[in-house]
Write a protein that holds these residues in place. Structure first.
Motif, PDB file in Angstrom:
ATOM      1  N   ARG A  89       0.845  -1.183   0.000  1.00  0.00           N
ATOM      2  CA  ARG A  89       0.000   0.000   0.000  1.00  0.00           C
ATOM      3  C   ARG A  89       0.883   1.236   0.000  1.00  0.00           C
ATOM      4  N   VAL A 106       2.340   4.561   1.554  1.00  0.00           N
ATOM      5  CA  VAL A 106       2.546   5.024   2.926  1.00  0.00           C
ATOM      6  C   VAL A 106       1.993   6.426   3.087  1.00  0.00           C
ATOM      7  N   SER A 107       1.640   6.751   4.311  1.00  0.00           N
ATOM      8  CA  SER A 107       1.129   8.085   4.620  1.00  0.00           C
ATOM      9  C   SER A 107       2.299   9.053   4.818  1.00  0.00           C
ATOM     10  N   PRO A 108       2.043  10.374   4.770  1.00  0.00           N
ATOM     11  CA  PRO A 108       3.130  11.346   5.020  1.00  0.00           C
ATOM     12  C   PRO A 108       3.794  11.152   6.374  1.00  0.00           C
ATOM     13  N   GLU A 158       4.112   8.340   8.067  1.00  0.00           N
ATOM     14  CA  GLU A 158       4.944   7.144   8.009  1.00  0.00           C
ATOM     15  C   GLU A 158       6.223   7.402   7.235  1.00  0.00           C
ATOM     16  N   SER A 172       6.570  14.263   1.030  1.00  0.00           N
ATOM     17  CA  SER A 172       5.465  13.841   1.878  1.00  0.00           C
ATOM     18  C   SER A 172       4.132  14.249   1.278  1.00  0.00           C
ATOM     19  N   ARG A 180       3.020  11.901  -1.470  1.00  0.00           N
ATOM     20  CA  ARG A 180       2.768  10.518  -1.048  1.00  0.00           C
ATOM     21  C   ARG A 180       3.444   9.519  -1.985  1.00  0.00           C
ATOM     22  N   ASP A 195       5.110   6.271  -3.579  1.00  0.00           N
ATOM     23  CA  ASP A 195       4.871   4.841  -3.384  1.00  0.00           C
ATOM     24  C   ASP A 195       6.211   4.127  -3.266  1.00  0.00           C
ATOM     25  N   SER A 242       6.374   1.280  -1.431  1.00  0.00           N
ATOM     26  CA  SER A 242       5.979   0.008  -0.830  1.00  0.00           C
ATOM     27  C   SER A 242       6.747  -1.160  -1.404  1.00  0.00           C
ATOM     28  N   ARG A 283      -3.076  -1.004   8.135  1.00  0.00           N
ATOM     29  CA  ARG A 283      -3.910  -0.266   9.078  1.00  0.00           C
ATOM     30  C   ARG A 283      -5.301  -0.870   9.115  1.00  0.00           C
TER      31      ARG A 283
END
Length: 239
Positions: free
Chosen positions: A167, A169-171, A173, A223, A226, A228, A230, A238
């Motif tokens: 997935r 990641v969030s800013p 993370e 950030s 976003r 990717d 992954s 989550r």
């Protein structure tokens, strides 16, 4: 009663018949639909030659072929040259099917083998499907090259695999990842690579800003977009 003295040729109601044995030693009787003894004799000689060369019954010509022969041909001509890393799975497939004739490898036999891998060896669905891919590739290759006549694996379905866990990641993370990697020399070297610096200068020039973008501004931009990553880093899903 036969009125012709050549062995294997006889007449019935004026029509010439021939009698011979196939490669299994089973008697075969065939009508020539002719009344000439000479023609029947020629057809009989032709049938005996076809039986000797195993060309009269094309489907039976593959009965003596072993799975090991097909597997070795596939491995030498194709399997060992791919990038799919079959070398660590191929021996297990050969160990299970190596003593069987290719005719004995039926869809039920293949399905039982895959079920054994899943239940007894506790392999994942992905690993089980990799074994199926090898057996399927061996038979497909043999059929295309005329070494066999059918592929029994075509009737065996793949095992369903669970969905992927990758997935974006969030800013928050990504900032946590950046803080953890701040002292990593490899990470810093990658960040300061000439390709990345040229990319940063070009982006800054297009935006009309200063070419020397600080690390904080770089982090903020990354950030916000976003990225990717992954494929390299995995975070817990989550809920």
């Amino acid at each position: 009663m036969s009125r012709y003295k050549t062995k294997g040729v006889y007449f019935r109601d004026g029509v010439a018949y021939i009698r011979y044995q196939d490669e299994r030693g089973v008697d075969v009787r065939e009508s020539t639909k002719q009344r000439s003894a000479k023609v029947a004799e020629d057809i009989l000689a032709k049938r005996k030659t076809e039986v000797a060369t195993r060309t009269h019954f094309p489907t039976r010509a593959f009965d003596a072929v072993t799975f090991a022969e097909l597997a070795d041909y596939w491995w030498q001509a194709h399997g060992s040259k791919t990038r799919s890393q079959f070398d660590y799975l191929y021996p297990r497939v050969l160990e299970h099917f190596g003593e069987k004739r290719a005719r004995e490898v039926t869809p039920d036999v293949v399905d039982a083998f895959l079920e054994h891998l899943a239940t007894e060896r506790k392999l994942s669905a992905s690993s089980v499907n990799h074994h199926r891919t090898i057996v399927n590739g061996i038979f497909n290759f043999a059929v295309k090259r005329g070494r066999f006549d059918r592929n029994p694996v075509a009737a065996v379905r793949q095992r369903p695999e669970p969905p992927g866990r990758d997935r974006i990641v969030s800013p928050a993370e990504f900032r946590m990842l950046w803080d953890k990697a701040d002292g990593d020399r490899e990470c810093v070297r990658s960040w300061r690579s000439p390709e990345r610096r040229r990319c940063g200068r070009a982006r800054s020039s297009r935006c009309g800003g200063n070419a020397s973008i600080s690390r904080t501004r770089r982090t903020r931009r990354w950030s916000a977009r976003r990225p990717d990553i992954s494929a390299t880093f995995r975070f817990p899903s989550r809920s």
